[in-house]
Write an enzyme that holds these catalytic residues in place. Structure first.
Site, short mmCIF file in Angstrom:
data_model
loop_
_atom_site.label_atom_id
_atom_site.label_comp_id
_atom_site.label_asym_id
_atom_site.label_seq_id
_atom_site.Cartn_x
_atom_site.Cartn_y
_atom_site.Cartn_z
N ASN A 190 0.80 -1.24 0.00
CA ASN A 190 0.00 0.00 0.00
C ASN A 190 0.83 1.28 0.00
O ASN A 190 0.30 2.34 -0.34
CB ASN A 190 -0.99 0.00 1.17
CG ASN A 190 -0.30 0.09 2.50
OD1 ASN A 190 0.77 -0.46 2.68
ND2 ASN A 190 -0.90 0.79 3.43
N CYS B 14 -2.82 1.97 6.79
CA CYS B 14 -2.95 1.34 8.11
C CYS B 14 -3.49 2.34 9.12
O CYS B 14 -4.11 1.96 10.11
CB CYS B 14 -1.61 0.78 8.57
SG CYS B 14 -0.31 2.00 8.50
N GLU C 84 9.27 3.17 14.14
CA GLU C 84 10.00 3.58 12.94
C GLU C 84 10.01 5.10 12.86
O GLU C 84 9.25 5.78 13.53
CB GLU C 84 9.31 3.03 11.70
CG GLU C 84 9.40 1.53 11.60
CD GLU C 84 9.09 1.05 10.20
OE1 GLU C 84 10.02 0.92 9.40
OE2 GLU C 84 7.91 0.80 9.91
N GLU D 65 5.32 -3.42 12.10
CA GLU D 65 4.31 -2.36 11.96
C GLU D 65 3.09 -3.01 11.32
O GLU D 65 3.15 -3.44 10.17
CB GLU D 65 4.84 -1.21 11.09
CG GLU D 65 6.03 -0.49 11.67
CD GLU D 65 5.74 0.19 13.00
OE1 GLU D 65 4.55 0.34 13.36
OE2 GLU D 65 6.71 0.53 13.70
P1 NDP Z 1 0.79 -8.81 4.11
O1 NDP Z 1 0.98 -9.05 5.56
O2 NDP Z 1 -0.02 -9.76 3.35
O3 NDP Z 1 2.20 -8.76 3.36
C1 NDP Z 1 3.24 -7.89 3.76
C2 NDP Z 1 4.56 -8.44 3.27
O4 NDP Z 1 4.86 -9.64 3.99
C3 NDP Z 1 4.58 -8.81 1.80
O5 NDP Z 1 5.85 -8.51 1.26
C4 NDP Z 1 4.35 -10.31 1.84
O6 NDP Z 1 4.82 -10.99 0.71
C5 NDP Z 1 5.14 -10.69 3.07
N1 NDP Z 1 4.77 -11.97 3.69
C6 NDP Z 1 3.61 -12.66 3.59
N2 NDP Z 1 3.66 -13.78 4.35
C7 NDP Z 1 4.88 -13.79 4.95
C8 NDP Z 1 5.53 -14.68 5.85
N3 NDP Z 1 4.94 -15.80 6.32
N4 NDP Z 1 6.78 -14.39 6.26
C9 NDP Z 1 7.40 -13.26 5.81
N5 NDP Z 1 6.84 -12.39 4.96
C10 NDP Z 1 5.58 -12.64 4.54
O7 NDP Z 1 0.24 -7.32 3.99
P2 NDP Z 1 -0.28 -6.56 2.70
O8 NDP Z 1 0.82 -6.46 1.70
O9 NDP Z 1 -1.58 -7.17 2.29
O10 NDP Z 1 -0.52 -5.09 3.29
C11 NDP Z 1 -1.67 -4.73 3.98
C12 NDP Z 1 -1.48 -4.80 5.48
O11 NDP Z 1 -0.35 -4.04 5.87
C13 NDP Z 1 -2.63 -4.23 6.25
O12 NDP Z 1 -3.00 -5.09 7.30
C14 NDP Z 1 -2.11 -2.93 6.82
O13 NDP Z 1 -2.71 -2.52 7.99
C15 NDP Z 1 -0.67 -3.25 7.01
N6 NDP Z 1 0.14 -2.04 7.01
C16 NDP Z 1 0.63 -1.57 8.20
C17 NDP Z 1 1.34 -0.39 8.25
C18 NDP Z 1 1.94 0.09 9.54
O14 NDP Z 1 2.93 0.78 9.48
N7 NDP Z 1 1.38 -0.24 10.69
C19 NDP Z 1 1.57 0.42 7.05
C20 NDP Z 1 1.05 -0.18 5.85
C21 NDP Z 1 0.35 -1.37 5.86
P3 NDP Z 1 3.87 -11.33 -0.56
O15 NDP Z 1 2.50 -10.79 -0.27
O16 NDP Z 1 4.54 -10.62 -1.66
O17 NDP Z 1 3.90 -12.79 -0.68
#
Ligand code: NDP
Length: 478
Positions: free
Chosen positions: A148, A278, A456, A244
């Site tokens: 995002n 988020c 962060e 995060e």
């Molecule tokens: P995901 O948790 O699905 O994915 C985040 C990253 O983690 C991607 O690169 C993904 O890879 C990777 N990933 C997935 N599974 C694993 C695993 N088992 N081990 C290690 N890495 C893994 O989140 P989204 O990309 O769908 O983003 C949306 C979410 O992010 C929302 O819940 C939002 O709230 C949160 N968010 C939080 C923020 C904050 O600062 N608090 C800021 C922005 C977003 P891939 O999908 O490529 O396989």
């Protein structure tokens, strides 16, 4: 574009490719990316490990200059980066450009932090002794990022990691890796030594264990459930972990609020960037007297928002970024309809000039906090309003959720605002300003389970990206 993995200064093909499509126009292919497998992830970690000692010991003025140069290059290419971001993730042109600019500013900030690292000097308790508390780089850090904020989050993790002397392996989301490829190119062109920054693209579940257990630290942004999996994996190697995670951020609107201002704050916080932040407002909690006027005015503004192709002039809300996310948003709408609450804006998909993932911004009223809509993170432009009697009830409802990222209040009473700021459980509090939209020079993050392991951004980023060392020096009595 065709993007490759970057390992030890070499652009490397992978074990197959993945393709991204424009969520504003599913007929348009945006990028093809080489997919790394576990052995390539291990090579990336090894390359970062090899480069770590020299980078950590390097001249900090040169490091600061290099990071400033990266900021300049991102700024100079902000339009190109923003455009790619809009095409791959669906943010509007204005939003994409602003995010790219923000990435440049973050590099400037951390260029400065390179020179502002300090420690502690304490007189010893024993005669002829003193104590020095210094900070050292963690070593190799893996950065795992969501879709995002495809340039801002990779930039703010990378800038901080490099500034404090670490070497990096970045794994962006498979849904939007393009901006990370541009970032890798910029870092290389800026003269970063081979191996100091590595990029691997591919599935998180596949690459996660290698990236987590091979590194000295992992900084992850993503969903709370994924964060739990990362933390469990990190426990095996005791890798230092920064998470995060998701939010379910309340915005309280009190009777004494400025109505127009409150409506604008809610509109921005709930719906801009298609609600895919988020920090987006995802629970509106409104006291009884202002409720009807607030809901009427907000619903009118929500219905008037122009949904469309991210790059079209006049679009205020781009598409939902991914097909799974759109399905999730629609599921929330269906559940809310089944729960019998009233939908006063949106609630359906929208047809635009191109075949895209368009959803009308959606507002429900008459919700209560225990409902599915208010209990789970939507991560889209779908929000419910809960009516409450007074400030005490508003505060109780706002705090009645396990996620605790941001929380906001609209009021003209400073004392009430301060009671809220003090009483609400959240990592960040907003008074008369949207829950989303944060500064890079201030700490960013939530309380568990919205965040874990150190904030962060801002000067406090040093806490995660370095380790403390306490040294006792017996210099003799002088
Ligand atoms: P995901 O948790 O699905 O994915 C985040 C990253 O983690 C991607 O690169 C993904 O890879 C990777 N990933 C997935 N599974 C694993 C695993 N088992 N081990 C290690 N890495 C893994 O989140 P989204 O990309 O769908 O983003 C949306 C979410 O992010 C929302 O819940 C939002 O709230 C949160 N968010 C939080 C923020 C904050 O600062 N608090 C800021 C922005 C977003 P891939 O999908 O490529 O396989």
């Amino acid at each position: 574009m065709y993007g490759k993995n970057l390992i030890d200064g070499q652009w490397r093909d992978g074990n197959g490719t993945t393709v991204t499509h424009n969520p504003s126009d599913l007929n348009e292919q945006v990028g093809t990316y080489a997919v790394a497998d576990r052995s390539m992830a291990a090579q990336a970690i090894e390359s970062a490990r090899k480069a770590a000692p020299r980078w950590a010991a390097g001249n900090i003025q040169q490091r600061a200059d290099l990071l400033r140069g990266v900021g300049d290059a991102i700024g100079a290419r902000a339009e190109e980066i923003g455009l790619l971001l809009s095409r791959e993730e669906g943010k509007t042109r204005v939003e994409g450009f602003a995010e790219a600019k923000r990435a440049a500013q973050v590099f400037y900030f951390f260029a400065g932090e390179t020179l502002r690292q300090n420690g502690l000097f304490l007189p010893g308790l024993r005669d002829g002794h003193n104590v020095i508390v210094s900070r050292e780089p963690l070593g190799v850090v893996s950065l795992i990022t969501p879709w995002n904020f495809p340039i801002a989050v990779p930039a703010w993790k990378t800038a901080a990691a490099l500034a404090y002397g670490n070497t990096v392996v970045l794994k962006p989301s498979e849904f939007a890796p393009g901006c990370s490829v541009l970032l890798a190119r910029i870092l290389t062109e800026a003269g970063l030594p081979d191996g100091v920054f590595n990029l691997v693209m591919g599935n998180g579940r596949e690459l996660g264990p290698t990236l987590i257990n091979g590194a000295d630290g992992v900084s992850f942004t993503g969903a709370t459930d994924t964060g739990r999996a990362v933390l469990q994996q990190a426990a095996l190697s005791m890798t230092k972990t920064q998470l995060e995670l998701g939010g379910k951020n309340p915005l309280v609107v009190l009777d004494d609020a400025d109505l127009d201002q409150a409506v604008q704050i809610a509109l921005d916080g709930c719906f801009f960037q298609t609600g895919q932040r988020c920090t987006a407002t995802s629970r509106l909690i409104v006291t009884r007297k202002i409720h009807d006027a607030f809901v009427d005015a907000l619903a009118a503004r929500v219905r008037a928002l122009r949904v469309g192709h991210a790059l079209d002039e006049g679009t205020q809300l781009g598409p939902v970024a991914t097909a799974p996310q759109l399905q999730k948003d629609l599921m929330f709408i269906e559940r809310a309809n089944n729960d019998g609450v009233e939908c006063v804006a949106g609630g359906t998909r929208v047809e635009c000039r191109t075949p895209g993932l368009y959803l009308a911004p959606t507002l429900f009223i008459g919700t209560h906090n225990a409902m599915h809509l208010n209990q789970h993170e939507v991560f889209g432009p779908v929000v419910g309003v809960t009516r409450v009697d007074d400030f005490e009830e508003a505060l109780a409802v706002a705090t009645d959720h396990e996620l605790a990222l941001t929380a906001g209040i609209c009021t003209n009473d400073l004392r009430t605002a301060e009671r809220f700021r003090h009483g609400v459980r959240a990592g960040m509090v907003m008074v008369n300003t949207p829950t989303a939209g944060v500064a890079y020079h201030a700490p960013f993050g939530g309380r568990k389970p919205s965040g874990f392991g150190g904030r962060e951004l801002g000067a406090g980023a040093v806490e995660f990206f370095t380790e403390g060392k306490t040294s006792y020096i017996h210099h003799g009595v002088i």
